[in-house]
Scaffold this motif. Structure first.
Motif: not given
Ligand SMILES: [Fe+2]
Ligand SMILES: [Fe+2]
Length: 324
Positions: A165, A75, A133, A162, A79
């Motif tokens: 996430h 994750k 998120d 996303e 990003e």
């Protein structure tokens, strides 16, 4: 005079194209205000992705299992990737990524207020995935239809990631809620701390957001801050119920007539404080980013030297190459 007329004609042509839902591409003529608005928004978005790695990165070495560590690592790396796509999108508007990074570490450009809050327990990792998120998805799905082509295309991939996430966060919380009373308490405590800051991620109320109308006319934004906030609340309340946590808002209730949840007013003075640099972790986040930038200097220098060498080689064999 002719120049002014040309500009007016170009401006009209641009407005028409945008109103007709045509995409604007980097080489197309665009009003200076449109370009500036996009640079500001995309840079702020890119900075948020990069700064956003810090609160979660904080738990990488302390993840409770190999599985949780692998998920969190993936994750946080996503990003970083989001930041890179977005800096690239900003560069198509004629700015330089190095310049944007300088503006971030000199605090001349902003990033999302949410990343100035601390991650106190591992439950925060779950709540960030679920709420932060989740709010990012509400904000970003409409941006896939943004009028500026490179931004819209970057958002398509970002949104797919996303959604992973958000699900990993929710799944972590579900697991903790099935655990011990202490674990359930950790989830509730993290929810209590992150709920209001998550609502603030959509920005100030519409009456206090002077650029929204122009951004909507340019089809950069598709919905107002308050519309997106409402959408997020409507989406999240049933998820909280399924999870078994209480959202810390006594005013939260479903309004049959409106077909939406009513909710309390976030503390806008807190948002102003955090945005202006006075949140719990602002100083630490910027200092850490500055330090990472300094430490990466040798990598940038080595990459530039390598690129220069490659360029020299492709312009003809050098004596060094001939002898090799
Ligand atoms: Fe992201
Ligand atoms: Fe994310």
């Amino acid at each position: 005079m002719t120049e002014t007329l040309d500009d007016t004609a170009l401006q009209e042509h641009f407005e028409h194209r945008v109103a007709a839902e045509e995409r604007v591409e980097p080489r197309d003529w665009m009003p200076e205000g449109y370009r500036k608005t996009l640079v500001r928004q995309i840079a702020q978005h890119a900075h948020s992705e990069i700064i956003g790695m810090q609160p979660e990165g904080n738990w990488l070495t302390r993840a409770p299992s190999l599985r949780r560590k692998a998920i969190l690592l993936a994750k946080v790396q996503d990003e970083a990737g989001h930041g890179l796509y977005l800096y690239s999108a900003a560069e198509t508007l004629g700015v330089d990524r190095a310049e944007l990074t300088d503006k971030l570490i000199d605090q001349r450009q902003k990033y999302s207020s949410i990343f100035n809050y601390p991650t106190l327990t591992f439950a925060d990792i779950g709540v960030i995935g679920w709420l932060v998120d989740g709010a990012a998805i509400c904000n970003q799905v409409p941006l896939c239809r943004s009028s500026y082509g490179p931004y819209a295309r970057a958002m398509v991939r970002i949104c797919k990631e996303e959604s992973f996430h958000q699900r990993q966060g929710y799944e972590l919380l579900m697991t903790m809620m099935r655990g011990s009373p202490e674990q359930r308490e950790m989830v509730q405590d993290a929810t209590d701390r992150w709920w209001w800051p998550s609502l603030m991620m959509f920005g100030p109320p519409d009456g206090d957001s002077p650029n929204t109308q122009q951004s909507m006319a340019w089809r950069i934004k598709r919905h107002t801050n308050d519309e997106l906030r409402q959408k997020f609340v409507d989406m999240t309340v049933p998820q909280a119920e399924a999870l078994g946590v209480t959202l810390p808002d006594p005013e939260l209730r479903y309004d049959d007539e409106r077909g939406h949840y009513d909710f309390g007013e976030p503390d806008w003075s807190e948002l102003k404080r955090v945005i202006s640099g006075d949140g719990p972790c602002n100083e630490q986040r910027v200092a850490r980013r500055r330090e990472a930038h300094e430490r990466g200097r040798w990598v940038r220098e080595a990459a530039a030297a390598h690129a220069a060498k490659q360029a020299a080689r492709s312009s003809g064999p050098t004596s060094e190459e001939v002898t090799r």
